[in-house]
Design an enzyme around this catalytic site. Structure first.
Site, mmCIF file in Angstrom:
data_model
loop_
_atom_site.group_PDB
_atom_site.id
_atom_site.type_symbol
_atom_site.label_atom_id
_atom_site.label_comp_id
_atom_site.label_asym_id
_atom_site.label_seq_id
_atom_site.Cartn_x
_atom_site.Cartn_y
_atom_site.Cartn_z
ATOM 1 N N HIS A 78 0.816 -1.229 0.000
ATOM 2 C CA HIS A 78 0.000 0.000 0.000
ATOM 3 C C HIS A 78 0.844 1.271 0.000
ATOM 4 O O HIS A 78 0.320 2.350 -0.275
ATOM 5 C CB HIS A 78 -0.965 0.008 1.184
ATOM 6 C CG HIS A 78 -2.128 -0.916 1.003
ATOM 7 N ND1 HIS A 78 -3.340 -0.512 0.490
ATOM 8 C CD2 HIS A 78 -2.263 -2.248 1.254
ATOM 9 C CE1 HIS A 78 -4.182 -1.546 0.449
ATOM 10 N NE2 HIS A 78 -3.543 -2.618 0.912
ATOM 11 N N ASP A 135 -7.724 -1.882 -1.077
ATOM 12 C CA ASP A 135 -8.631 -2.815 -0.391
ATOM 13 C C ASP A 135 -10.043 -2.324 -0.663
ATOM 14 O O ASP A 135 -10.354 -1.156 -0.393
ATOM 15 C CB ASP A 135 -8.365 -2.808 1.125
ATOM 16 C CG ASP A 135 -6.980 -3.338 1.472
ATOM 17 O OD1 ASP A 135 -6.398 -4.068 0.655
ATOM 18 O OD2 ASP A 135 -6.480 -3.004 2.566
ATOM 19 N N GLU A 158 -6.460 -12.816 0.702
ATOM 20 C CA GLU A 158 -7.354 -11.721 1.132
ATOM 21 C C GLU A 158 -8.298 -11.388 -0.019
ATOM 22 O O GLU A 158 -7.858 -10.881 -1.053
ATOM 23 C CB GLU A 158 -6.529 -10.483 1.496
ATOM 24 C CG GLU A 158 -5.573 -10.741 2.658
ATOM 25 C CD GLU A 158 -4.674 -9.554 2.978
ATOM 26 O OE1 GLU A 158 -4.868 -8.450 2.421
ATOM 27 O OE2 GLU A 158 -3.752 -9.733 3.788
HETATM 28 C C1 LIG Z 1 -4.576 -6.640 5.894
HETATM 29 C C2 LIG Z 1 -4.837 -5.797 4.704
HETATM 30 N N1 LIG Z 1 -5.458 -4.563 5.004
HETATM 31 C C3 LIG Z 1 -3.658 -5.616 3.774
HETATM 32 O O1 LIG Z 1 -3.601 -4.580 3.164
HETATM 33 N N2 LIG Z 1 -2.758 -6.602 3.654
HETATM 34 C C4 LIG Z 1 -1.633 -6.461 2.779
HETATM 35 C C5 LIG Z 1 -0.917 -7.756 2.563
HETATM 36 C C6 LIG Z 1 -0.691 -5.367 3.249
HETATM 37 O O2 LIG Z 1 -0.467 -5.187 4.444
HETATM 38 O O3 LIG Z 1 -0.094 -4.740 2.356
HETATM 39 ZN ZN LIG Z 2 -4.532 -4.383 1.202
#
Ligand SMILES: C[C@@H](N)C(=O)N[C@H](C)C(=O)O
Ligand SMILES: [Zn+2]
Length: 217
Positions: free
Chosen positions: A117, A124, A186
């Site tokens: 991110h 998400d 996910e």
């Molecule tokens: C847990 C979720 N919000 C998420 O974004 N997971 C990915 C793997 C991340 O942390 O980049």
């Molecule tokens: Zn994510």
């Protein structure tokens, strides 16, 4: 760029509401190429069902926020288990950490391994009705459980299980048709152009590294 109004968003933003340290940076920032693909994914979704929309839960995450959410999730898991975070054995600490990192990327400061991110290329999101109400998908976004695995309901023959699986498949099909890659564990996490995308799409390298955002005045 900031998400355009054509794309719905969760408000208040869930991690801002927890007190995550964004400063004046928007959690709804994404690379403009990624935003164009999201709009395309929403168009594709609406070919099948014009009442459905995408709704964004989270997008850009500075590394300080990634660290905050990893720590918050760790503390939340410990609290839910009834244990005291101050009194964990090293074995218990390790086990909780493992659970956290099954779903949350390492808040790495190394430019060679940016958390997804932090690149502005991961998002998400879920489905919403025309009025903006999130659709039931058989699990909450960020849930630390096997219900988060995209195919969790694939063999569930109950009417509810079949509905959840159909909705997850609708989301995946729309996103994949616009070039996004889903996280293997996910159902809500997709990216275009980051390292996870490059790995699963068998691309030689990622398109985007860590995003350097200018604070909006
Ligand atoms: C847990 C979720 N919000 C998420 O974004 N997971 C990915 C793997 C991340 O942390 O980049
Ligand atoms: Zn994510």
């Amino acid at each position: 760029m900031e998400l355009p109004p054509a794309l719905l968003r969760f408000e208040p933003h869930p991690y801002v509401a927890l007190g995550a340290p964004y400063g004046r940076i928007s959690p709804f920032f994404l690379r403009s190429g990624v935003v164009q693909r999201l709009l395309e994914a929403q168009r594709r979704l609406q070919v099948g069902d014009s009442d459905l929309r995408l709704i964004v839960f989270d997008a850009y995450r500075p590394i300080a926020v990634q660290q905050f959410m990893v720590d918050w999730t760790f503390a939340d898991l410990v609290a839910r288990s009834g244990l005291n975070v101050e009194r964990l054995t090293s074995k218990q600490r390790l086990a909780f950490n493992e659970q956290v990192h099954r779903f949350w990327a390492e808040p790495s400061l190394d430019p060679a391994t940016p958390p997804p991110h932090s690149t502005g290329a991961a998002v998400d999101l879920t489905l919403a009705s025309a009025s903006g109400k999130p659709v039931a998908m058989g699990g909450e976004i960020d849930e630390i459980s096997e219900r988060s695995f995209p195919a969790h309901y694939s063999k569930d023959q109950t009417e509810t299980g079949k509905r959840f699986y159909r909705c997850r498949t609708l989301l995946l099909t729309a996103m994949a048709s616009a070039g996004f890659q889903q996280h293997p564990e996910e159902w809500w996490h997709f990216s275009y152009g980051d390292q996870l995308w490059a790995f699963y799409q068998q691309q030689p390298t990622a398109i985007y590294g860590q995003a350097q955002l200018k604070i909006q005045q």
